[in-house]
Design a protein around this motif. Structure first.
Motif, short mmCIF file in Angstrom:
data_model
loop_
_atom_site.label_atom_id
_atom_site.label_comp_id
_atom_site.label_asym_id
_atom_site.label_seq_id
_atom_site.Cartn_x
_atom_site.Cartn_y
_atom_site.Cartn_z
N THR A 299 -39.97 -17.28 4.60
CA THR A 299 -39.39 -15.99 4.21
C THR A 299 -40.45 -14.89 4.22
O THR A 299 -40.22 -13.78 4.72
CB THR A 299 -38.76 -16.11 2.81
OG1 THR A 299 -37.71 -17.08 2.83
CG2 THR A 299 -38.19 -14.77 2.37
N VAL A 300 -41.61 -15.19 3.68
CA VAL A 300 -42.69 -14.20 3.68
C VAL A 300 -43.17 -13.93 5.11
O VAL A 300 -43.46 -12.79 5.48
CB VAL A 300 -43.87 -14.68 2.80
CG1 VAL A 300 -45.03 -13.70 2.85
CG2 VAL A 300 -43.40 -14.86 1.36
N LEU A 301 -43.23 -14.96 5.95
CA LEU A 301 -43.65 -14.77 7.33
C LEU A 301 -42.65 -13.90 8.09
O LEU A 301 -43.04 -13.12 8.97
CB LEU A 301 -43.81 -16.13 8.03
CG LEU A 301 -44.98 -16.98 7.56
CD1 LEU A 301 -44.97 -18.34 8.27
CD2 LEU A 301 -46.30 -16.27 7.83
N VAL A 302 -41.37 -14.02 7.78
CA VAL A 302 -40.36 -13.14 8.41
C VAL A 302 -40.64 -11.69 8.04
O VAL A 302 -40.57 -10.79 8.90
CB VAL A 302 -38.94 -13.56 7.97
CG1 VAL A 302 -37.92 -12.50 8.39
CG2 VAL A 302 -38.57 -14.91 8.57
N LEU A 303 -40.98 -11.45 6.78
CA LEU A 303 -41.33 -10.08 6.37
C LEU A 303 -42.57 -9.58 7.10
O LEU A 303 -42.65 -8.41 7.48
CB LEU A 303 -41.56 -10.05 4.85
CG LEU A 303 -40.32 -10.18 3.97
CD1 LEU A 303 -40.73 -10.27 2.50
CD2 LEU A 303 -39.39 -8.98 4.18
N VAL A 304 -43.54 -10.46 7.30
CA VAL A 304 -44.75 -10.07 8.04
C VAL A 304 -44.40 -9.66 9.46
O VAL A 304 -44.87 -8.64 9.97
CB VAL A 304 -45.77 -11.22 8.04
CG1 VAL A 304 -46.94 -10.90 8.96
CG2 VAL A 304 -46.28 -11.49 6.63
N PHE A 305 -43.54 -10.43 10.13
CA PHE A 305 -43.10 -10.10 11.48
C PHE A 305 -42.43 -8.72 11.52
O PHE A 305 -42.73 -7.89 12.38
CB PHE A 305 -42.12 -11.15 11.99
CG PHE A 305 -42.76 -12.28 12.74
CD1 PHE A 305 -43.22 -12.10 14.03
CD2 PHE A 305 -42.90 -13.53 12.16
CE1 PHE A 305 -43.80 -13.14 14.73
CE2 PHE A 305 -43.48 -14.58 12.85
CZ PHE A 305 -43.94 -14.38 14.14
N LEU A 306 -41.52 -8.47 10.58
CA LEU A 306 -40.77 -7.22 10.57
C LEU A 306 -41.68 -6.02 10.33
O LEU A 306 -41.58 -4.99 11.00
CB LEU A 306 -39.67 -7.29 9.51
CG LEU A 306 -38.56 -8.32 9.77
CD1 LEU A 306 -37.60 -8.36 8.59
CD2 LEU A 306 -37.80 -8.00 11.05
N VAL A 307 -42.58 -6.14 9.36
CA VAL A 307 -43.49 -5.02 9.06
C VAL A 307 -44.44 -4.78 10.23
O VAL A 307 -44.73 -3.63 10.58
CB VAL A 307 -44.27 -5.32 7.76
CG1 VAL A 307 -45.35 -4.26 7.53
CG2 VAL A 307 -43.32 -5.38 6.57
N ALA A 308 -44.93 -5.85 10.85
CA ALA A 308 -45.84 -5.70 11.99
C ALA A 308 -45.15 -4.99 13.14
O ALA A 308 -45.73 -4.11 13.79
CB ALA A 308 -46.35 -7.06 12.43
#
Length: 307
Positions: free
Chosen positions: A280-289
């Motif tokens: 879930t946190v990695l998905v947020l990292v992808f979106l913000v990047a």
């Protein structure tokens, strides 16, 4: 620009929900978490039922997902099967992987773009051919082979580094693991920069800048490089999340207790709370990047404007 950012943030909501729902369903449908918790010896029915009730696994999957998402928005990512909150695992794992990712990105940017510019300006010459062959070899060799080879030579045979990274995982200790993690992406950045530089070098705006008598260094840095970096920035931006999530092999080789290590342990033990929480946190990292990459386009190319 402000309206564009707001619109992109709103678009990220269904993407986030869809990605987390897909991951949640995949993790919960594949395998039996209770069997992984009990180990090789199967739990008796009474114990299995009690564990399912304790971890909420006796409810329908859709209800488990709604409960999980409701807890996520309050900062609660659940509890691992060993009784430790997932947020505690994140607090120790993510700083290590972030440092590792920073080292890898620095290698990509500094070495990859530098080699790409040099070969793009000298296309067809021996240096260009040599770099292309070297990058092809790096892409062809699996990461675990590169990591084990560097660990054996630099750590065991020559003693230049420690074979295993200490729990502190300082930047100095992460240089070689960061190079291993970035090796394939570095090769792609080099080839992508080379191709972009070689194509834009023949553009009209470059010939016009040269005809005006501008210094060669200014033509390259101010005109050629800025426009050529747009596809490279796109690749690096999407690669940030890939490096953080794909560091399992590198972290296993060098005994780094980061995100990859925790994901590996969670998958091995079928610990759904740990796996879903970290992803879930990695998905947020992808979106913000991806959002930051889109905003950088306007900085690199003034012709790009957001309504």
């Amino acid at each position: 620009m402000g309206r564009y950012v707001v619109r992109r943030l709103l678009q990220m909501i269904p993407v986030f929900v869809g990605a987390t729902l897909l991951i949640f369903l995949m993790v919960n449908v594949m395998g039996d978490p209770i069997a992984g918790l009990c180990g090789e010896r199967a739990c008796d029915p009474a114990t299995a039922a009690q564990l399912k009730k304790e971890f909420g696994l006796d409810k329908p999957v859709w209800q488990q997902y709604l409960t999980y998402m409701g807890n996520v928005f309050t900062g609660d990512f659940g509890t691992a099967f060993n009784g430790q909150p997932v947020t505690e695992l994140m607090s120790t794992a993510f700083p290590v992987t972030i440092r590792l990712t920073i080292v890898a990105i620095v290698f990509e940017v500094v070495i990859g773009i530098t080699l790409g510019v040099l070969t793009g300006l000298r296309r067809g010459r021996p240096v260009d051919t040599g770099v292309l062959l070297a990058t092809l070899v790096v892409i062809s060799v699996p990461t675990f082979v590169t990591g084990l080879l560097l660990q054996l030579l630099l750590g065991v045979e020559w003693g230049w580094i420690k074979p295993s990274v200490s729990p502190d995982a300082t930047f100095g200790e992460l240089i070689v693991p960061g190079l291993v993690l970035a090796s394939v992406s570095l090769a792609y950045v080099t080839r992508l920069t080379r191709t972009s530089i070689a194509e834009n070098r023949r553009s009209d705006y470059v010939r016009t800048a040269i005809a005006k008598g501008l210094p060669r260094r200014r033509v390259i840095a101010r005109h050629l490089l800025r426009n050529s970096l747009i596809p490279v920035v796109t690749f690096i931006g999407t690669d940030i999340g890939a490096l953080m999530g794909g560091a399992i092999v590198t972290e296993r080789i060098f005994n780094i207790h980061g995100v990859g290590y925790q994901l590996y342990q969670g998958i091995l033990r079928q610990n759904t709370q740990t796996v879903v929480g970290f992803v879930t946190v990695l998905v947020l990292v992808f979106l913000v990047a991806n959002l930051l990459v889109d905003l950088l386009y306007a900085v690199l190319d003034p012709r790009i404007r957001y309504a």
